[in-house]
Design an enzyme around this catalytic site. Structure first.
Site, PDB file in Angstrom:
ATOM      1  N   GLY A  96     -23.354  50.548  -8.575  1.00  0.00           N
ATOM      2  CA  GLY A  96     -22.058  51.038  -8.100  1.00  0.00           C
ATOM      3  C   GLY A  96     -21.092  51.235  -9.256  1.00  0.00           C
ATOM      4  O   GLY A  96     -20.347  52.220  -9.300  1.00  0.00           O
ATOM      5  N   ASN A 138     -13.649  44.689  -1.100  1.00  0.00           N
ATOM      6  CA  ASN A 138     -14.709  43.707  -1.333  1.00  0.00           C
ATOM      7  C   ASN A 138     -14.285  42.276  -1.026  1.00  0.00           C
ATOM      8  O   ASN A 138     -15.128  41.428  -0.786  1.00  0.00           O
ATOM      9  CB  ASN A 138     -15.223  43.802  -2.774  1.00  0.00           C
ATOM     10  CG  ASN A 138     -14.126  43.981  -3.791  1.00  0.00           C
ATOM     11  OD1 ASN A 138     -13.276  44.868  -3.664  1.00  0.00           O
ATOM     12  ND2 ASN A 138     -14.127  43.150  -4.790  1.00  0.00           N
ATOM     13  N   SER A 169     -24.128  51.367  -3.735  1.00  0.00           N
ATOM     14  CA  SER A 169     -25.016  50.500  -4.500  1.00  0.00           C
ATOM     15  C   SER A 169     -25.996  49.831  -3.537  1.00  0.00           C
ATOM     16  O   SER A 169     -25.575  49.210  -2.543  1.00  0.00           O
ATOM     17  CB  SER A 169     -24.163  49.455  -5.209  1.00  0.00           C
ATOM     18  OG  SER A 169     -24.958  48.632  -5.999  1.00  0.00           O
ATOM     19  N   CYS A 224     -13.211  32.618 -12.646  1.00  0.00           N
ATOM     20  CA  CYS A 224     -12.937  31.571 -13.614  1.00  0.00           C
ATOM     21  C   CYS A 224     -13.070  32.179 -15.010  1.00  0.00           C
ATOM     22  O   CYS A 224     -14.107  32.738 -15.347  1.00  0.00           O
ATOM     23  CB  CYS A 224     -13.965  30.466 -13.437  1.00  0.00           C
ATOM     24  SG  CYS A 224     -13.363  28.897 -13.988  1.00  0.00           S
TER      25      CYS A 224
HETATM   26  N1  PLP Z   1     -17.177  48.533  -6.053  1.00  0.00           N
HETATM   27  C1  PLP Z   1     -17.042  47.561  -5.140  1.00  0.00           C
HETATM   28  C2  PLP Z   1     -16.040  47.723  -4.049  1.00  0.00           C
HETATM   29  C3  PLP Z   1     -17.846  46.421  -5.198  1.00  0.00           C
HETATM   30  O1  PLP Z   1     -17.704  45.454  -4.289  1.00  0.00           O
HETATM   31  C4  PLP Z   1     -18.798  46.315  -6.242  1.00  0.00           C
HETATM   32  C5  PLP Z   1     -19.636  45.107  -6.366  1.00  0.00           C
HETATM   33  O2  PLP Z   1     -19.342  44.058  -5.844  1.00  0.00           O
HETATM   34  C6  PLP Z   1     -18.909  47.363  -7.162  1.00  0.00           C
HETATM   35  C7  PLP Z   1     -18.089  48.459  -7.040  1.00  0.00           C
HETATM   36  C8  PLP Z   1     -19.913  47.320  -8.273  1.00  0.00           C
HETATM   37  O3  PLP Z   1     -21.203  47.510  -7.775  1.00  0.00           O
HETATM   38  P1  PLP Z   1     -22.481  47.088  -8.662  1.00  0.00           P
HETATM   39  O4  PLP Z   1     -22.589  45.610  -8.545  1.00  0.00           O
HETATM   40  O5  PLP Z   1     -23.637  47.785  -8.038  1.00  0.00           O
HETATM   41  O6  PLP Z   1     -22.210  47.549 -10.035  1.00  0.00           O
END
Ligand code: PLP
Length: 378
Positions: A70, A150, A198, A324
């Site tokens: 992602g 997220n 992703s 952290c």
């Molecule tokens: N964008 C969001 C909203 C995400 O939650 C995450 C990963 O947690 C990412 C991008 C990055 O994805 P990747 O872990 O596949 O690089």
């Protein structure tokens, strides 16, 4: 027995996905660029999955680009579109609650003369579409707003944002890493020009992602090398990963309604029990228009990292929004942006349910949190 409540961080590969992927590690190992059958058949399988993914998103096959994650998709889309459209303007609009893959890419672009507007969400975690429209200037080339958050799971008004972008002739990207597999996304319906996903968030493997980029959008590649992905993303394709992503997305799409109903039942039970049994809590983010499996709660007076450590002793995996660094717990930028006070932002616990969780696990989770919070508070 491990009880896993951190599906927003990653998910286990579904057995059916793994089965589909296995032959591509050791039997069907040809390089898709090779001219003999062992390689050519892998190019074909990649294109079959490209077609399936395009059908799910309702876009054209040549608008799907495979990436490594992602974060790479976010980088490729933001930098690729920004640099290719520099002659049209230098202004980008995003929000303060994006993932670092977007925020840090925007800071990088600022070093090259791009101006970025970071919209603030309201206290429920939503972007104000009127404010977004007001922040458009004649230099605006791109809007990038995540589909679902997220940490607090809030789902943004993507359709309205897509309409505004279309009206002003600005490209619209959405980071759908958390939404994909949870929400049916039709890029035409939402006027989305570019999207990131992703595989490891929807029971596919880690290390493989997709960038959807509408064919009308000029963009330049970020990775130089061979001619893979129609010259837009160099590197020998991760054939097993692509098969895994495609299969996982297919399974998620077939089952999306039951999946959401299952997650919502567990999440609502968890939130209502915690409300009843644990005093001095704060629920972060709206409880409507939110991913079905997400709950984010702050427990007054508790350090989030200690809560995670105590849960870990009970073999419960959960997450705190705080990261952290150098021995200090930094409160989540997302919680701060929606107005959660510093101390409460450090006391947050994100639970994200998944397909293998059940009511019994959830009861164990609630009992454990009640016990740990009592212990840590007194
Ligand atoms: N964008 C969001 C909203 C995400 O939650 C995450 C990963 O947690 C990412 C991008 C990055 O994805 P990747 O872990 O596949 O690089």
């Amino acid at each position: 027995m491990i009880r896993y409540f951190d599906h927003s961080a990653t998910t286990a590969v579904d057995e059916r996905v793994l089965k589909e992927m296995l032959p591509y590690f050791s039997k069907e190992y040809g390089n898709p660029s090779s001219l003999y059958s062992l390689g050519k058949s892998n190019k074909e399988i990649i294109n079959i999955y490209r077609m399936k993914i395009a059908n799910i998103l309702n876009c054209k096959v040549n608008e799907i680009y495979f990436t490594s994650c992602g974060s790479e998709s976010d980088n490729l889309i933001l930098k690729g579109i920004a640099f290719a459209n520099r002659n049209k303007g230098n202004h980008i609009i995003t929000s303060k609650i994006e993932h670092p893959a977007i925020l840090n890419t925007c800071s990088y672009l600022e070093k090259f003369g791009f101006k970025v507007t970071y919209l603030s969400p309201n206290s429920e975690g939503f972007i104000d579409v009127n404010e977004l429209e007001k922040s458009i200037t004649r230099n605006t080339i791109l809007i990038s707003i995540m589909f679902a958050n997220n940490e607090i799971g809030t789902i943004q008004p993507i359709k309205e944002i897509g309409e505004i972008a279309k009206k002003h002739d600005i490209y619209f990207h959405t980071d759908a890493v958390q939404a994909m597999g949870n929400i049916d996304i039709d890029v035409k319906k939402y006027n989305i020009d570019a999207l990131s996903m992703s595989a490891h968030k929807f029971y596919g493997p880690k290390g493989v992602g997709v960038a959807y980029i509408n064919e009308k959008v000029p963009f330049i590649r970020m990775q130089d090398g061979g001619h893979q992905e129609r010259d837009k993303r160099a590197g020998t394709e991760n054939v097993a990963g692509i098969v895994g992503l495609g299969k996982a997305l297919e399974l998620a799409t077939e089952n999306i309604e039951q999946y959401n109903a299952h997650l919502k039942e567990l999440r609502d039970y968890y939130v209502s029990e915690i409300k009843k049994r644990v005093p001095y809590i704060r629920i972060n983010g709206s409880m409507t228009k939110r991913l079905s499996g997400n709950a984010n709660i702050s427990f007054t007076g508790i350090d989030g990292s200690r809560l995670i450590a105590e849960l870990d002793k009970k073999e419960i995996c959960a997450s705190s929004g705080s990261a952290c660094s150098s021995g200090f717990l930094n409160p989540s930028h997302i919680l701060l942006a929606i107005g959660v006070p510093n101390n409460l932002a450090r006391s947050s616990l994100r639970i994200s349910f998944g397909k293998d969780n059940n009511l019994e696990d959830t009861k164990y989770l609630v009992d454990s949190i009640e016990e740990i919070v009592k212990k840590l508070r007194y």
